[in-house]
Design an enzyme around this catalytic site. Sequence first.
Site, short mmCIF file in Angstrom:
data_model
loop_
_atom_site.label_atom_id
_atom_site.label_comp_id
_atom_site.label_asym_id
_atom_site.label_seq_id
_atom_site.Cartn_x
_atom_site.Cartn_y
_atom_site.Cartn_z
N GLU A 333 -10.21 6.57 -1.40
CA GLU A 333 -11.36 5.74 -1.76
C GLU A 333 -12.65 6.60 -1.75
O GLU A 333 -13.59 6.32 -2.47
CB GLU A 333 -11.50 4.54 -0.80
N HIS A 364 15.16 11.08 6.19
CA HIS A 364 16.33 10.34 5.71
C HIS A 364 15.98 9.53 4.48
O HIS A 364 16.66 8.57 4.14
CB HIS A 364 16.87 9.47 6.84
N LYS A 485 -11.92 -6.67 -8.84
CA LYS A 485 -12.36 -7.90 -8.15
C LYS A 485 -12.98 -8.86 -9.15
O LYS A 485 -12.72 -10.07 -9.13
CB LYS A 485 -13.40 -7.54 -7.07
O1 F6P Z 1 -11.60 -2.12 -1.03
C1 F6P Z 1 -12.96 -2.08 -1.18
C2 F6P Z 1 -13.69 -2.31 0.08
O2 F6P Z 1 -15.00 -2.48 -0.33
C3 F6P Z 1 -13.54 -1.20 1.13
O3 F6P Z 1 -14.38 -0.13 0.89
C4 F6P Z 1 -13.80 -1.91 2.40
O4 F6P Z 1 -13.35 -1.19 3.51
C5 F6P Z 1 -13.07 -3.20 2.16
O5 F6P Z 1 -13.28 -3.49 0.80
C6 F6P Z 1 -13.48 -4.35 3.04
O6 F6P Z 1 -14.84 -4.64 2.89
P1 F6P Z 1 -15.63 -5.55 3.91
O7 F6P Z 1 -15.61 -4.88 5.24
O8 F6P Z 1 -17.00 -5.66 3.34
O9 F6P Z 1 -14.94 -6.87 3.96
#
Ligand code: F6P
Length: 512
Positions: A333, A364, A485
Amino acid sequence: MDLMTHADRLRPVPFREILKAGRTISEFDACGWDINVSRQYLDEAAERALTEAVAEKDLPGAIDRLFSGETVNPSEGRAALHWALRAYETDFADADRVRTSSEAAEALASDIANGRKTAANGKPFKAIVHIGIGGSDFGPRLIADAFHDSRLPGVELRFCANLDPLDLELALDGLNPAETLVVGVSKSFGTEETLYNLSRARDWLRKDVSADWAKHFVLVTANPERATAWLEGADGLILDLPESVGGRFSIWSAGSVACSITLSSDVMKGFRDGAADMDAHVQNAPAHENAAIQLAMLDYWNASFMGFGARALLAYSRRLRLLPAYLQQLEMESNGKSVGPDGVGVGGSTTPLLWGGEGTIGQHSYHQWLHQSPSIVPAEFILAPGARSDDDGVTGLTAHALAQAEVLANGRTLEEIQQEEPELPAEIAAQKVHAGGRPSTFISTPVLTPQKLGSLIALYEHRTYLAGVLWGLNSFDQWGVERGKTMAGRLKPGGEGSNDPVTNHLIDMLRG
Ligand code: F6P
């Protein structure tokens, strides 16, 4: 000679020859970790050229910028102050605020242990359910799993991250709401998965503890306004997760309060202390002995010049079985990007696909592929037994890790096989050949303590940041996760829908 020419020169050379003619033993020590990088596609000339090229990128300057609170996350206009969460002292106000933010978590843990904070009925909490995802989940889950044998008696810890309704149902299964504390961690307090699970947990608590439900919640966030609104005016506890701490760097923060509550108090303390020691090493060690600089250099070399698109993390440690998942988020990320902060493509490869698992269990499974598939994937061994309570186990674990690294590097030729097993049919002998040539790094410590886990994770954090500097990336943002998203929102009933025929076909099929 430029670095690509060195890589092209070394790629066809049999690995055994590079190792023989190469840098013999190349290793360094950091905070009790021995890091051996002898088995890489580097000879003295290539290493000299790599060192010179990396010196131009001024990694010591990048380390100074991080620790002096400069804006190292330009797209979000932020410093990255996660290191302050484990600092013994800090010398500027923003870092001070970050450092003290985890004190509230430790205070809560001690209040629960001493009976000052109880369930609404005045009785002790018997279960903690941690709800969060990504950086708000991997870290505490890793610590809790690693030091499961340091859990305090009488209180159980469960985790829930997934939007699949079963995840929460399993996390709550058999628990009594009147004895359960829910820890909701979300830096943004806007993450769909976490809000979904938190609201179902709220319904579950409301049914049983009615008006007092908020006493059974601790919310950890950088967005107290949203958390306050979510509490609907009820009196719940909100802990600070500072804005300048990225989610995937937040393992040291109040986001790990569930570990502070359920594990013996020396675990989180040792964990943060170990990280502080690594911070001191990374700030003070000269570049040629600096573990973070040296590992970042290798990452740059292997991905950008040798062209290795993956790295296998082989954790020979029961305590580190969740480390590959944790590091996947940290590295991929952070540096799974192609465009620099100036909006210009960086060109070439950046961070590799990181995958792996727990040794010896992986032997394994996917080790067959590591040894004999046509793909070459550099391996990273971490040998860190969880206990030294039984010599045979430690000896066996050690021998297997060493053996795997040696065979991956040296292989086994047809001539060797024919000499050792002259009766073997030719077609079997051919199938037993190991090409070798698989580079590896061997990181080891005699036993994995909380301090060692802290120093190891801090090392990976710094390595990730410095490799990002070498690739010309901002390691602290994550624009690539946003589009999916938004698209998910469009595809829900009542959303705008999609123009893609395959998606539309699947929607029709799935909705019946
Ligand atoms: O997966 C994207 C992300 O923004 C991550 O960087 C982050 O750790 C996760 O979602 C959770 O985000 P939040 O802590 O704001 O719920």
